[in-house]
Design a protein around this motif. Structure first.
Motif, PDB file in Angstrom:
ATOM      1  N   LYS A 198      33.282  29.664  55.770  1.00 24.39           N
ATOM      2  CA  LYS A 198      34.176  30.455  54.923  1.00 24.39           C
ATOM      3  C   LYS A 198      34.198  31.927  55.325  1.00 24.39           C
ATOM      4  O   LYS A 198      35.173  32.632  55.055  1.00 24.39           O
ATOM      5  CB  LYS A 198      33.742  30.322  53.465  1.00 24.39           C
ATOM      6  CG  LYS A 198      33.846  28.902  52.921  1.00 24.39           C
ATOM      7  CD  LYS A 198      33.333  28.813  51.494  1.00 24.39           C
ATOM      8  CE  LYS A 198      33.390  27.402  50.966  1.00 24.39           C
ATOM      9  NZ  LYS A 198      32.869  27.301  49.577  1.00 24.39           N
ATOM     10  N   TYR A 282      39.897  23.937  57.221  1.00 26.29           N
ATOM     11  CA  TYR A 282      39.676  25.210  56.534  1.00 26.29           C
ATOM     12  C   TYR A 282      40.081  26.385  57.424  1.00 26.29           C
ATOM     13  O   TYR A 282      40.620  27.383  56.943  1.00 26.29           O
ATOM     14  CB  TYR A 282      38.215  25.343  56.122  1.00 26.29           C
ATOM     15  CG  TYR A 282      37.969  26.464  55.136  1.00 26.29           C
ATOM     16  CD1 TYR A 282      38.068  26.230  53.767  1.00 26.29           C
ATOM     17  CD2 TYR A 282      37.661  27.754  55.560  1.00 26.29           C
ATOM     18  CE1 TYR A 282      37.863  27.242  52.841  1.00 26.29           C
ATOM     19  CE2 TYR A 282      37.457  28.784  54.648  1.00 26.29           C
ATOM     20  CZ  TYR A 282      37.562  28.520  53.295  1.00 26.29           C
ATOM     21  OH  TYR A 282      37.366  29.543  52.381  1.00 26.29           O
ATOM     22  N   GLN A 335      42.325  25.145  51.470  1.00 21.76           N
ATOM     23  CA  GLN A 335      41.452  26.215  50.990  1.00 21.76           C
ATOM     24  C   GLN A 335      41.501  26.325  49.466  1.00 21.76           C
ATOM     25  O   GLN A 335      40.474  26.600  48.824  1.00 21.76           O
ATOM     26  CB  GLN A 335      41.842  27.540  51.640  1.00 21.76           C
ATOM     27  CG  GLN A 335      41.473  27.622  53.114  1.00 21.76           C
ATOM     28  CD  GLN A 335      41.658  29.017  53.687  1.00 21.76           C
ATOM     29  OE1 GLN A 335      42.161  29.918  53.033  1.00 21.76           O
ATOM     30  NE2 GLN A 335      41.255  29.197  54.932  1.00 21.76           N
TER      31      GLN A 335
END
Length: 365
Positions: A198, A282, A335
């Protein structure tokens, strides 16, 4: 504050990274993870990254797993491999029980370990159990499986059910939310992605990133490369670094380096392990998914439906080249789904804790 004890299937990195992510999530919300009990094969060792990142006591034990053959899961090899290790697994069950008695957790979280399920069956602990893994999607009535391969299908579902014996909830990690529950115990939740993923800022450089999982695949990569030398390839394998030529480079497996290059690549070529596909989605990287066994074939088809990329039966980067102009990015939706992980996991796990405390209060009256 509640206490959680994890039982983790230690084959591969997927369940280990999920356990790290959930432990960090729980600790950040004032809960305690007291220990991680990790099932490994005899002669195997836990990777160093788990020792470096898991924020609690770690204890390993010997645990069985499915054995792969040339055409998928090998029933005969699985049986013969583990048959003579039964006394070893009995000792593992005893060790698990001793740890549960010692740590006195409020909830046991089982990350797809078979002995975690057999422990629940044989010792029937009073502690509630929650099972976590993407495999529990396979128990939904509406999951779409690859055609044929009925034996692999049966073995995978049997193994999955064994890991979830007496589990109060089955938290099924998924590429996407599902609208309608098909079973009262199975709840769809977002993937448990590492903080390192992330934190990355993806860019796009003109190269494909390839994860080479077996020796024969490197030969296939080279053969394709010789016909398409204009395509820049960076491959990771278990051999020393090797620069084949200006547009083909092999790197020795390095988790941090692989993740950093994933953030920079144009697209990923993978065997469709759940974690790798989630990380690519992601970061907004289309994937060519070439499964090495039946479970990965299930992942590949499911991920293709979620917009991760294209599933293929054979390694052929030409398929990826043809696919890329038509790829519809799924990054934003994915996301948004991943952002719901913290509230959903806390809600489901805290509900289990609350139910236990209510029952204890009633029984004490």
């Amino acid at each position: 504050m509640s206490k959680f004890l994890f039982i983790i299937q230690g084959e591969g990195r997927g369940h280990l990274t999920q356990a790290i992510s959930l432990a960090q999530l729980l600790r950040a919300n004032d809960h305690e993870v007291v220990a991680g009990l990790v099932g490994i094969g005899k002669g195997r060792q836990l990777p160093s990254f788990f020792y470096d990142s898991f924020p609690a006591d770690i204890h390993s034990f010997y645990s069985p797993h499915l054995i792969m053959g040339k055409r998928g899961i090998s029933f005969s090899k699985t049986i013969t491999h583990h048959l003579f290790r039964i006394p070893l697994y009995v000792k593992s069950l005893q060790a698990i029980h001793a740890h549960v008695q010692h740590y006195q957790p409020d909830v046991i979280v089982n990350f797809y370990d078979v002995l975690g399920g057999l422990y629940a069956l044989t010792y029937r602990p009073a502690v509630p159990i929650v099972a976590v893994g993407h495999h529990y999607l396979f128990l939904r009535n509406d999951f779409i499986f690859p055609a044929q391969r009925s034996l692999d299908h049966w073995l995978l579902k049997i193994n999955t059910r064994l890991t979830a014996v007496r589990a109060q909830k089955l938290l099924a990690l998924s590429f996407y939310p599902t609208a309608i529950p098909t079973h009262h115990r199975i709840v769809t939740v977002p993937p448990l992605l590492r903080g390192a993923v992330k934190a990355l800022t993806p860019t796009q450089e003109p190269f494909f990133l390839v994860y080479v999982t077996y020796a024969a695949m490197s030969k296939t990569v080279i053969e394709w490369h010789l016909q398409h030398p204009e395509v820049n390839l960076h491959c990771f394998w278990d051999q020393p670094d090797h620069r084949f030529d200006e547009t083909l480079t092999f790197h020795k497996v390095d988790g941090a380096k692989f993740l950093e290059m994933m953030a920079r690549c144009t697209a990923l070529v993978t065997t469709a392990g759940f974690e790798s596909v989630c990380e690519a989605m992601y970061l907004g990287k289309p994937a060519l998914m070439v499964p090495a066994h039946y479970e990965q074939a299930c992942n590949a088809l499911d991920a293709q439906r979620a917009g991760a990329g294209i599933a293929a039966e054979e390694f052929d980067l030409s398929l990826l080249l043809d696919y890329l102009p038509n790829h519809v990015p799924a990054q934003d939706h994915f996301q948004e789904w991943c952002a719901q992980a913290t509230p959903l996991f806390l809600a489901h796990l805290e509900e289990v804790v609350l139910e236990r405390r209510v029952l204890e209060a009633i029984s004490s009256e």
